[in-house]
Every structure is written in structure tokens, then in C-alpha cells.
Design a protein around this motif. Structure first.
Motif, PDB file in Angstrom:
ATOM      1  N   VAL A  65       0.833  -1.201   0.000  1.00 38.74           N
ATOM      2  CA  VAL A  65       0.000   0.000   0.000  1.00 38.74           C
ATOM      3  C   VAL A  65       0.873   1.257   0.000  1.00 38.74           C
ATOM      4  CG1 VAL A  65      -1.622   1.377   1.349  1.00 38.74           C
ATOM      5  CG2 VAL A  65      -2.033  -1.057   1.047  1.00 38.74           C
ATOM      6  N   LYS A  66       1.920   1.269   0.838  1.00 39.23           N
ATOM      7  CA  LYS A  66       2.830   2.419   0.876  1.00 39.23           C
ATOM      8  C   LYS A  66       3.516   2.618  -0.477  1.00 39.23           C
ATOM      9  CE  LYS A  66       3.808   2.347   5.839  1.00 39.23           C
ATOM     10  NZ  LYS A  66       4.850   2.166   6.891  1.00 39.23           N
ATOM     11  N   GLN A  67       3.844   1.510  -1.131  1.00 40.29           N
ATOM     12  CA  GLN A  67       4.464   1.604  -2.450  1.00 40.29           C
ATOM     13  C   GLN A  67       3.503   2.219  -3.459  1.00 40.29           C
ATOM     14  OE1 GLN A  67       7.565   0.992  -3.148  1.00 40.29           O
ATOM     15  NE2 GLN A  67       7.444   1.295  -5.353  1.00 40.29           N
ATOM     16  N   TYR A  68       2.223   1.805  -3.387  1.00 43.08           N
ATOM     17  CA  TYR A  68       1.220   2.389  -4.277  1.00 43.08           C
ATOM     18  C   TYR A  68       1.049   3.882  -4.012  1.00 43.08           C
ATOM     19  CZ  TYR A  68      -0.279  -2.174  -6.052  1.00 43.08           C
ATOM     20  OH  TYR A  68      -0.318  -3.386  -6.665  1.00 43.08           O
ATOM     21  N   GLU A  69       1.021   4.250  -2.731  1.00 38.08           N
ATOM     22  CA  GLU A  69       0.879   5.663  -2.377  1.00 38.08           C
ATOM     23  C   GLU A  69       2.045   6.471  -2.926  1.00 38.08           C
ATOM     24  OE1 GLU A  69       0.570   5.655   1.826  1.00 38.08           O
ATOM     25  OE2 GLU A  69      -1.586   5.222   1.863  1.00 38.08           O
ATOM     26  N   LEU A  70       3.255   5.912  -2.855  1.00 37.14           N
ATOM     27  CA  LEU A  70       4.427   6.587  -3.398  1.00 37.14           C
ATOM     28  C   LEU A  70       4.309   6.741  -4.911  1.00 37.14           C
ATOM     29  CD1 LEU A  70       7.271   7.754  -3.058  1.00 37.14           C
ATOM     30  CD2 LEU A  70       8.173   5.421  -3.245  1.00 37.14           C
ATOM     31  N   GLN A  71       3.837   5.676  -5.578  1.00 37.96           N
ATOM     32  CA  GLN A  71       3.677   5.736  -7.025  1.00 37.96           C
ATOM     33  C   GLN A  71       2.634   6.781  -7.428  1.00 37.96           C
ATOM     34  OE1 GLN A  71       5.524   4.257  -9.297  1.00 37.96           O
ATOM     35  NE2 GLN A  71       6.747   3.255  -7.701  1.00 37.96           N
ATOM     36  N   TYR A  72       1.540   6.859  -6.661  1.00 35.46           N
ATOM     37  CA  TYR A  72       0.515   7.865  -6.941  1.00 35.46           C
ATOM     38  C   TYR A  72       1.078   9.274  -6.742  1.00 35.46           C
ATOM     39  CZ  TYR A  72      -3.678   5.059  -7.745  1.00 35.46           C
ATOM     40  OH  TYR A  72      -4.622   4.237  -8.304  1.00 35.46           O
ATOM     41  N   GLU A  73       1.894   9.445  -5.709  1.00 38.38           N
ATOM     42  CA  GLU A  73       2.501  10.751  -5.457  1.00 38.38           C
ATOM     43  C   GLU A  73       3.428  11.150  -6.606  1.00 38.38           C
ATOM     44  OE1 GLU A  73       5.273  12.985  -2.092  1.00 38.38           O
ATOM     45  OE2 GLU A  73       4.493  10.954  -1.721  1.00 38.38           O
ATOM     46  N   ILE A  74       4.226  10.213  -7.079  1.00 39.69           N
ATOM     47  CA  ILE A  74       5.114  10.481  -8.213  1.00 39.69           C
ATOM     48  C   ILE A  74       4.299  10.789  -9.467  1.00 39.69           C
ATOM     49  CG2 ILE A  74       6.831   9.449  -9.752  1.00 39.69           C
ATOM     50  CD1 ILE A  74       7.834   7.826  -7.356  1.00 39.69           C
ATOM     51  N   MET A  79       2.038  14.655 -13.441  1.00 43.03           N
ATOM     52  CA  MET A  79       0.861  15.291 -14.033  1.00 43.03           C
ATOM     53  C   MET A  79       0.906  16.799 -13.843  1.00 43.03           C
ATOM     54  SD  MET A  79      -2.456  12.840 -13.604  1.00 43.03           S
ATOM     55  CE  MET A  79      -2.312  12.614 -11.839  1.00 43.03           C
ATOM     56  N   GLU A  80       1.452  17.260 -12.718  1.00 37.75           N
ATOM     57  CA  GLU A  80       1.584  18.699 -12.496  1.00 37.75           C
ATOM     58  C   GLU A  80       2.476  19.323 -13.564  1.00 37.75           C
ATOM     59  OE1 GLU A  80       3.006  19.418  -8.586  1.00 37.75           O
ATOM     60  OE2 GLU A  80       1.177  18.739  -7.580  1.00 37.75           O
ATOM     61  N   ARG A  81       3.593  18.636 -13.874  1.00 33.79           N
ATOM     62  CA  ARG A  81       4.480  19.151 -14.919  1.00 33.79           C
ATOM     63  C   ARG A  81       3.787  19.115 -16.285  1.00 33.79           C
ATOM     64  NH1 ARG A  81       8.445  16.216 -11.828  1.00 33.79           N
ATOM     65  NH2 ARG A  81       8.254  14.409 -13.214  1.00 33.79           N
ATOM     66  N   MET A  82       3.047  18.034 -16.556  1.00 34.26           N
ATOM     67  CA  MET A  82       2.327  17.935 -17.823  1.00 34.26           C
ATOM     68  C   MET A  82       1.246  19.005 -17.926  1.00 34.26           C
ATOM     69  SD  MET A  82       1.976  13.777 -18.078  1.00 34.26           S
ATOM     70  CE  MET A  82       1.032  13.831 -19.596  1.00 34.26           C
ATOM     71  N   GLU A  83       0.550  19.268 -16.833  1.00 32.33           N
ATOM     72  CA  GLU A  83      -0.481  20.304 -16.835  1.00 32.33           C
ATOM     73  C   GLU A  83       0.130  21.671 -17.082  1.00 32.33           C
ATOM     74  OE1 GLU A  83      -3.652  18.162 -13.754  1.00 32.33           O
ATOM     75  OE2 GLU A  83      -2.144  19.564 -13.014  1.00 32.33           O
ATOM     76  N   SER A 135      -9.061  11.487  -7.223  1.00 27.99           N
ATOM     77  CA  SER A 135      -8.496  12.745  -7.715  1.00 27.99           C
ATOM     78  C   SER A 135      -7.473  12.500  -8.814  1.00 27.99           C
ATOM     79  CB  SER A 135      -7.852  13.522  -6.563  1.00 27.99           C
ATOM     80  OG  SER A 135      -6.755  12.806  -6.028  1.00 27.99           O
ATOM     81  N   THR A 136      -6.684  11.436  -8.666  1.00 31.93           N
ATOM     82  CA  THR A 136      -5.699  11.106  -9.701  1.00 31.93           C
ATOM     83  C   THR A 136      -6.388  10.705 -10.998  1.00 31.93           C
ATOM     84  OG1 THR A 136      -4.136  10.353  -7.996  1.00 31.93           O
ATOM     85  CG2 THR A 136      -3.723   9.654 -10.258  1.00 31.93           C
ATOM     86  N   ALA A 137      -7.434   9.885 -10.883  1.00 32.95           N
ATOM     87  CA  ALA A 137      -8.176   9.464 -12.079  1.00 32.95           C
ATOM     88  C   ALA A 137      -8.832  10.655 -12.765  1.00 32.95           C
ATOM     89  CB  ALA A 137      -9.225   8.426 -11.699  1.00 32.95           C
TER      90      ALA A 137
END
Length: 325
Positions: A65-74, A79-83, A135-137
Motif C-alpha cells: 500500500v505504501k508503495q502504491y501511495e508513493l507511485q501515486y505521489e510520483i 501530471m503537475e508538470r504535464m499540466e 483525484s488522480t483518475a
């Protein structure tokens, strides 16, 4: 070795040995085992549900779960840079590209609009990290929509660029007869005296006086739609359809250098000056039409004249003299 138990017999005033029944012995063993099992089960349940005890599987799941959270954060940072890049492209698209090609800007609310209607993210609810996942989706979907809108906009810009280039090449923009071959600019666009009846009438073109056989050039890219003498008064003449509503007419030719249906480019030799048809002397009668309306050709000579030559041509074209046709 089991303990031997005795009891006091008041009749004999002595202690007698207690001989336990076999069934009671088994019953005690049964209750002991049952109590042990219940106690063990209770203890195991408490241990499994207690926060201070983590099983190996739970540890692996928590780490996953922590790994997934890290991946979502990355992913969100990417996405911020792409936006940011998309915002910059959209800004240039609206303020430079679309403005240059006279296309309406795309409103920000249309570029950044989400997806309405049914709940697209109902399947992502009910988890500990539901808000993060939703929010990511949503950001991904919005970014995808922006990419589609921008892609269509760039396709439109590319098409407009091609059309703009074609338009610039097609618009009549040069003088049909070179200055070195001109004797004079005989008559301009406007009210002129008819050379045969001497009555004032409107002259819908420009007359360029030149020796018979002087080359005549196409003033823009287009297709020859007519090269014949079947139009009253024009004699041998050529008509070129330039597209975008533009058509040019070259009249009183001595001979042709093109045929009907032939594609020509600006500057191509299309014919030679003559005096066929209703003409008083060798000259070229030149007209420009736009959407069926006849325009003053003086406004279309920016392609091959200096400012001094153009100023002189304007001055001469404004004289109300006698036309040559």
C-alpha cells in the motif's frame, strides 16, 4: 504421576483412598481441552485484531500500500508538470497560432472541463485511499481531454496554415505586364469615356498599353477556366480561377500560351498582348473578380512594384481619360 486423593470415613475413623471413576476422568479431560481450545481461539482473535500485532501478510500488504501511495505521489507530480506544459501550449495556441490564422480562441472552461453525467468513479469508492485514487483518475481524464482538444486545435491550425499559404499564393498580387514592356497605363478602374461612343461608362478593369506580342503573366496560382474568344467585346481572352472566390480576366490577346483546365502559377506566361475584340489599340484589359464582384486591380499590385512605382500607378489610374476598349 497423578496424585492420590483420600477422604475421611467417620464410621471407621480412618482415611480411605478415593478411586475416581473412569468416566469422570475422561469428562475432566474433555472440559480441559475444550477450555484450552476456547481460550486459545479467544487469544488468537485478540492478537489478530490488535494493532500492536502484525502478521507477515499484513506487513506485506502494508508495504505494498505504501508503495502504491508513493507511485501515486510520483504520478501526481508528473501530471503537475504535464499540466504546466499543456497550459503553456494552450496559451500560445490561443494568443499566437489561432490569432495569426484568424481562428477563434478555445475558452479555458472548454479546455479544462471535466466529464459530466454518470459517476465515472463509483468503482473507486470504499477504499482507505479513495480520495487520492479518485483525484488522480479525474486529473488523468481531464488531462487526456485537454490533449484531445489541443490535438484537434493543432490539426485545425495546420489546415489553416496550408490554406493560408495557398491563399497567399493564389491571390492576384503582381502586375500582369512587366513595367519594362509598358508604354503607359492607359486607363484605370472607374468612370471613363468609351473610345467608340464617347459616352461616359464604368470601366471595370485596367488597360495596360504595350506592343503587340508583349508577354502576359498569371497574377496568382490557379486553373485556367477559359481561353477563347466567345465573350462579347473581349476578343481572345483568358480567365483564371484562383480559388477562395478570386478570378482574373485577361482580354484582347493576340494568342494564348495556355489551354482550358491547365494549372498555372503566379508569374507563368499565359498569353500575349493584342488588339482582338472591341479594342482601339494593342493593350491588355485586366479585371479581378471576388465572389462575383469586380474589384479595382490597383489594390493587388504589392507583389512586384516598388513603393514609388505603385504610387505612380495609383496616380495614373485615377485619371478620368478614355479607355481603350
Amino acid at each position: 504421576m497423578s496424585k492420590v486423593k483420600y477422604y475421611y470415613d467417620p464410621d471407621t475413623l480412618s482415611y480411605r483412598k478415593i478411586d475416581p471413576k473412569r468416566s469422570s476422568k475422561y469428562l475432566r479431560i474433555f472440559f480441559f481441552l475444550l477450555g484450552s481450545a476456547l481460550f486459545g481461539l479467544l487469544g488468537l482473535t485478540i492478537l489478530l485484531n490488535a494493532n500492536f500485532v502484525i502478521t507477515p501478510n499484513e506487513y506485506l500488504l502494508q508495504r505494498e500500500v505504501k508503495q502504491y501511495e508513493l507511485q501515486y505521489e510520483i504520478m501526481n507530480k508528473k501530471m503537475e508538470r504535464m499540466e504546466s506544459v499543456m497550459s503553456d501550449i494552450a496559451e500560445r495556441d490561443n494568443t499566437i497560432y489561432r490569432l495569426y490564422f484568424e481562428a477563434n480562441p478555445i475558452p479555458d472552461d472548454q479546455r479544462r472541463a471535466g466529464f459530466g453525467g454518470v459517476n465515472r468513479y463509483a468503482g473507486l469508492e470504499g477504499f482507505n485511499n479513495t480520495e487520492l485514487i479518485k483525484s488522480t483518475a479525474q486529473r488523468l481524464d481531464t488531462l487526456q481531454k485537454q490533449l484531445v482538444i489541443q490535438s484537434k486545435s493543432l490539426d485545425e491550425i495546420a489546415k489553416l496554415a496550408v490554406e493560408k499559404e495557398e491563399l497567399l499564393q493564389s491571390i492576384p498580387a503582381i502586375q500582369p505586364v512587366s513595367n519594362e514592356n509598358l508604354r503607359r497605363m492607359a486607363s484605370g478602374f472607374g468612370w471613363r469615356s468609351d473610345p467608340f461612343t464617347k459616352v461616359r461608362k464604368f470601366h471595370y478593369g485596367m488597360d495596360f498599353s504595350a506592343p503587340r506580342g508583349t508577354p502576359i503573366y498569371a497574377t496568382g496560382n490557379g486553373v485556367v477556366t477559359r481561353a477563347d474568344s466567345r465573350s462579347t467585346g473581349f476578343g481572345k481572352h483568358i480567365r483564371i480561377d484562383h480559388g477562395f472566390g478570386y478570378l482574373t480576366l485577361y482580354a484582347h490577346l493576340s494568342r494564348y500560351n495556355v489551354t482550358k483546365g491547365q494549372k498555372v502559377k503566379r508569374g507563368d506566361l499565359i498569353g500575349f498582348v493584342g488588339s482582338t475584340g472591341r479594342s482601339q489599340a494593342p493593350h491588355l484589359h485586366y479585371e479581378i473578380w471576388k465572389d462575383g464582384n469586380k474589384l479595382n486591380p490597383i489594390n493587388f499590385y504589392s507583389g512586384n512594384l516598388t513603393s514609388e512605382e505603385y504610387a505612380l500607378l495609383v496616380k495614373l489610374s485615377q485619371r478620368e481619360n478614355q479607355a481603350l476598349d
